[in-house]
Motif scaffolding. Structure first.
Motif, mmCIF file in Angstrom:
data_model
loop_
_atom_site.group_PDB
_atom_site.id
_atom_site.type_symbol
_atom_site.label_atom_id
_atom_site.label_comp_id
_atom_site.label_asym_id
_atom_site.label_seq_id
_atom_site.Cartn_x
_atom_site.Cartn_y
_atom_site.Cartn_z
ATOM 1 N N ALA A 18 -54.482 -58.912 -36.558
ATOM 2 C CA ALA A 18 -55.760 -58.729 -35.856
ATOM 3 C C ALA A 18 -55.552 -57.817 -34.650
ATOM 4 C CB ALA A 18 -56.300 -60.078 -35.406
ATOM 5 N N PRO A 19 -56.547 -57.003 -34.319
ATOM 6 C CA PRO A 19 -56.397 -56.081 -33.188
ATOM 7 C C PRO A 19 -56.570 -56.791 -31.843
ATOM 8 C CG PRO A 19 -58.551 -55.810 -34.174
ATOM 9 C CD PRO A 19 -57.810 -56.809 -35.028
ATOM 10 N N VAL A 20 -55.589 -57.585 -31.462
ATOM 11 C CA VAL A 20 -55.618 -58.313 -30.197
ATOM 12 C C VAL A 20 -54.825 -57.493 -29.175
ATOM 13 C CG1 VAL A 20 -55.006 -60.458 -29.026
ATOM 14 C CG2 VAL A 20 -55.759 -60.515 -31.422
ATOM 15 N N PRO A 21 -55.516 -56.881 -28.206
ATOM 16 C CA PRO A 21 -54.828 -55.985 -27.269
ATOM 17 C C PRO A 21 -53.635 -56.627 -26.562
ATOM 18 C CG PRO A 21 -57.194 -55.727 -27.054
ATOM 19 C CD PRO A 21 -56.965 -56.903 -27.977
ATOM 20 N N ALA A 22 -53.752 -57.880 -26.153
ATOM 21 C CA ALA A 22 -52.647 -58.512 -25.432
ATOM 22 C C ALA A 22 -51.409 -58.649 -26.307
ATOM 23 C CB ALA A 22 -53.081 -59.888 -24.919
ATOM 24 N N ILE A 23 -51.601 -58.921 -27.590
ATOM 25 C CA ILE A 23 -50.450 -59.083 -28.480
ATOM 26 C C ILE A 23 -49.878 -57.718 -28.868
ATOM 27 C CG2 ILE A 23 -49.652 -60.022 -30.684
ATOM 28 C CD1 ILE A 23 -51.671 -62.290 -30.238
ATOM 29 N N LYS A 24 -50.726 -56.719 -29.003
ATOM 30 C CA LYS A 24 -50.220 -55.365 -29.244
ATOM 31 C C LYS A 24 -49.406 -54.897 -28.035
ATOM 32 C CE LYS A 24 -52.062 -55.120 -33.285
ATOM 33 N NZ LYS A 24 -51.220 -55.320 -34.451
ATOM 34 N N TYR A 25 -49.861 -55.253 -26.837
ATOM 35 C CA TYR A 25 -49.121 -54.925 -25.620
ATOM 36 C C TYR A 25 -47.788 -55.676 -25.595
ATOM 37 C CZ TYR A 25 -47.936 -54.438 -20.682
ATOM 38 O OH TYR A 25 -47.289 -54.166 -19.510
ATOM 39 N N LEU A 26 -47.796 -56.920 -26.026
ATOM 40 C CA LEU A 26 -46.561 -57.710 -26.091
ATOM 41 C C LEU A 26 -45.527 -57.006 -26.974
ATOM 42 C CD1 LEU A 26 -44.939 -60.363 -25.594
ATOM 43 C CD2 LEU A 26 -46.079 -61.266 -27.621
ATOM 44 N N ALA A 27 -45.948 -56.510 -28.127
ATOM 45 C CA ALA A 27 -45.025 -55.798 -29.024
ATOM 46 C C ALA A 27 -44.479 -54.547 -28.345
ATOM 47 C CB ALA A 27 -45.721 -55.450 -30.336
ATOM 48 N N GLN A 28 -45.321 -53.872 -27.580
ATOM 49 C CA GLN A 28 -44.868 -52.693 -26.833
ATOM 50 C C GLN A 28 -43.790 -53.086 -25.824
ATOM 51 O OE1 GLN A 28 -47.810 -51.132 -24.146
ATOM 52 N NE2 GLN A 28 -46.846 -49.132 -24.064
ATOM 53 N N ARG A 29 -44.006 -54.199 -25.132
ATOM 54 C CA ARG A 29 -43.028 -54.663 -24.145
ATOM 55 C C ARG A 29 -41.744 -55.126 -24.836
ATOM 56 N NH1 ARG A 29 -43.768 -51.682 -20.634
ATOM 57 N NH2 ARG A 29 -42.356 -52.850 -19.348
ATOM 58 N N TYR A 30 -41.876 -55.749 -26.007
ATOM 59 C CA TYR A 30 -40.677 -56.105 -26.783
ATOM 60 C C TYR A 30 -39.822 -54.866 -27.017
ATOM 61 C CZ TYR A 30 -41.977 -60.849 -28.487
ATOM 62 O OH TYR A 30 -42.263 -62.181 -28.618
ATOM 63 N N ARG A 31 -40.457 -53.779 -27.473
ATOM 64 C CA ARG A 31 -39.715 -52.555 -27.754
ATOM 65 C C ARG A 31 -39.057 -52.002 -26.482
ATOM 66 N NH1 ARG A 31 -44.126 -52.118 -31.113
ATOM 67 N NH2 ARG A 31 -45.332 -50.812 -29.703
ATOM 68 N N PHE A 32 -39.809 -52.007 -25.389
ATOM 69 C CA PHE A 32 -39.290 -51.507 -24.114
ATOM 70 C C PHE A 32 -38.064 -52.295 -23.667
ATOM 71 C CE2 PHE A 32 -39.113 -51.869 -19.488
ATOM 72 C CZ PHE A 32 -39.044 -50.540 -19.101
ATOM 73 N N TRP A 33 -38.200 -53.627 -23.619
ATOM 74 C CA TRP A 33 -37.106 -54.450 -23.106
ATOM 75 C C TRP A 33 -35.942 -54.552 -24.077
ATOM 76 C CZ3 TRP A 33 -36.380 -55.008 -18.280
ATOM 77 C CH2 TRP A 33 -37.474 -54.975 -17.408
ATOM 78 N N ALA A 34 -36.207 -54.497 -25.355
ATOM 79 C CA ALA A 34 -35.123 -54.506 -26.337
ATOM 80 C C ALA A 34 -34.201 -53.315 -26.086
ATOM 81 C CB ALA A 34 -35.681 -54.470 -27.753
ATOM 82 N N LYS A 35 -34.792 -52.159 -25.886
ATOM 83 C CA LYS A 35 -33.994 -50.954 -25.622
ATOM 84 C C LYS A 35 -33.192 -51.112 -24.341
ATOM 85 C CE LYS A 35 -34.385 -45.948 -25.224
ATOM 86 N NZ LYS A 35 -35.291 -44.805 -25.240
ATOM 87 N N LYS A 36 -33.825 -51.640 -23.298
ATOM 88 C CA LYS A 36 -33.139 -51.843 -22.014
ATOM 89 C C LYS A 36 -31.932 -52.774 -22.150
ATOM 90 C CE LYS A 36 -35.805 -49.804 -18.844
ATOM 91 N NZ LYS A 36 -35.342 -48.686 -18.077
ATOM 92 N N PHE A 37 -32.021 -53.733 -23.071
ATOM 93 C CA PHE A 37 -30.942 -54.699 -23.252
ATOM 94 C C PHE A 37 -29.992 -54.336 -24.393
ATOM 95 C CE2 PHE A 37 -33.773 -57.312 -20.667
ATOM 96 C CZ PHE A 37 -32.861 -57.874 -19.782
#
Length: 171
Positions: A18-37
């Protein structure tokens, strides 16, 4: 936590269809922090039904494309448990899975060793504040509402699970 239990690992994200902006943003943050770690996000698949079978379906698809993954970042407890059942069915009991919510489903999965960690959110307080705001609007009382204060999420692992406060206890 995933970087600790699967250092330099290849990870996948299980999101929501479902197009839930908060969860789409969560996936974006997952990608960001995964790379950082030092983690490598190799794929992403949405849970089409927002439940355990949907999580299993998403993870089955990911395992078909990326058989060498080390970890899963799931957007909720149901997707984490569904990912676990798919991984177990594929003979991949070594995949480290992290979910978000901290419901009784997630904490039970953690206690059973099906997931590596659960991030417990402040759902009870968020719900209480939303109910107070809705009541205020519906009754047109115009009362002053408290500032929204949401507790920081808590990383639950096997080490601290027994000291965690369940949603039922919070209620």
């Amino acid at each position: 936590e995933l970087a600790r239990v699967a250092p330099r690992g290849k990870v996948v994200i299980v999101g929501i269809g479902a197009p839930v902006p908060a969860i789409k943003y969560l996936a974006q943050r997952y990608r960001f922090w995964a790379k950082k770690f030092g983690l490598q996000v190799v794929g992403e698949q949405d849970n089409p039904t927002d439940d355990i079978p949907g999580g299993r379906q998403a993870m089955s698809g990911l395992l078909g494309k990326y058989s060498d993954i080390d970890g899963v970042l799931a957007y909720n407890d149901e997707s984490a448990v569904g990912s676990y059942t798919a991984a177990r069915s594929a003979g991949r009991n070594d995949i480290k899975i992290i979910g978000i919510n901290g419901s009784s489903l997630g904490t039970s999965a953690l206690d059973a060793g099906h997931v590596a960690a659960i991030i417990q959110v402040d759902a009870v307080n968020q719900g209480a504040q939303a109910a107070a705001g809705a009541y205020n609007v519906l009754t047109k009382q115009g009362g002053k509402l408290p500032l929204v204060v949401v507790m920081r999420p808590k990383l639950l692992t096997k080490d601290n699970l027994k000291s965690a406060t369940s949603w039922a206890q919070q209620l």
